[in-house]
Design an enzyme around this catalytic site. Structure first.
Site, PDB file in Angstrom:
ATOM      1  CD  GLN A 175      -1.458   5.275  -5.760  1.00 53.19           C
ATOM      2  OE1 GLN A 175      -0.518   4.487  -5.840  1.00 53.19           O
ATOM      3  NE2 GLN A 175      -2.351   5.233  -4.798  1.00 53.19           N
TER       4      GLN A 175
ATOM      5  CB  CYS B 170      -6.284   2.128  -3.297  1.00 52.20           C
ATOM      6  SG  CYS B 170      -5.380   3.154  -4.461  1.00 52.20           S
ATOM      7  CG  LEU B 171      -1.777   4.705   0.163  1.00 53.70           C
ATOM      8  CD1 LEU B 171      -0.308   5.099   0.096  1.00 53.70           C
ATOM      9  CD2 LEU B 171      -2.273   4.670   1.592  1.00 53.70           C
TER      10      LEU B 171
ATOM     11  CG  HIS C 233      -2.974  -2.109  -5.824  1.00 54.55           C
ATOM     12  ND1 HIS C 233      -4.242  -2.237  -5.322  1.00 54.55           N
ATOM     13  CD2 HIS C 233      -2.658  -0.790  -5.723  1.00 54.55           C
ATOM     14  CE1 HIS C 233      -4.679  -1.041  -4.934  1.00 54.55           C
ATOM     15  NE2 HIS C 233      -3.730  -0.150  -5.165  1.00 54.55           N
TER      16      HIS C 233
END
Length: 179
Positions: A61, A103-104, A145
């Site tokens: 991410q 979610c970011l 996650h």
């Protein structure tokens, strides 16, 4: 353990938003020669996660194709940072739980996801020690996650095609409007 002062002083890493290609790639295991880079990235990752605000963040991410993630369910002033290097789920419960996930990397998008309610995870700590952790509830969901991110899986992949496409179209529209 992570230095709280280093996190406070760190410049947060930018969090990538889908459909960035690295979010769909399987991260490679962290090797001993990666340790310095991981150690350097951690304060900036925690700073980014706390600023967002979020409770978990995986290396892909922030553009790093390495198999590690961070989690912290603690509130400000009661932080409980957890660093998971090369994590793997080694056991999961038969009982399932539905929990709303976000979610970011998919900002402002949420959906109910069904996952095992409890998991046992094997991982390495920052100093290389192998550990196991039993988690349930929100912690189990968060860990699953983040491990999904390390496999190139997003939470929307657990949804029907219709729901996934709706969320991805809505995200794309919001991202276009931000530009």
């Amino acid at each position: 353990m992570i230095d709280r002062d280093a996190i406070a002083a760190a410049i947060p890493m930018p969090i990538l938003v889908a459909p960035q290609a690295i979010l769909r790639q399987k991260a490679r295991p962290v090797r001993p020669e990666d340790a310095a880079g991981v150690r350097d990235a951690l304060p900036r990752m925690f700073a980014a996660m706390y600023q967002a605000p979020g409770i978990g963040l995986a290396a892909p991410q922030v553009g790093m194709g390495l198999r590690f993630a961070i989690v912290d369910l603690g509130e400000e002033g009661e932080r409980q940072p957890l660093i998971l290097i090369n994590p793997d789920v080694i056991a999961e419960s038969d009982s399932l739980a539905s929990r709303e996930e976000g979610c970011l990397s998919l900002p402002n998008q949420y959906a109910e996801v069904i996952r095992p309610d409890r998991v046992r995870v094997r991982y390495r700590t920052l100093d290389g020690t192998e550990e196991e952790l039993e988690a349930d509830g929100l912690l189990a969901t968060c860990i699953q996650h983040e491990i999904d991110h390390l496999e190139g899986i997003l939470f929307v992949d657990h949804l029907s095609t219709l729901k996934r496409n709706m969320i991805m179209r809505r995200l794309a529209k919001e991202q276009r409007q931000k530009r």
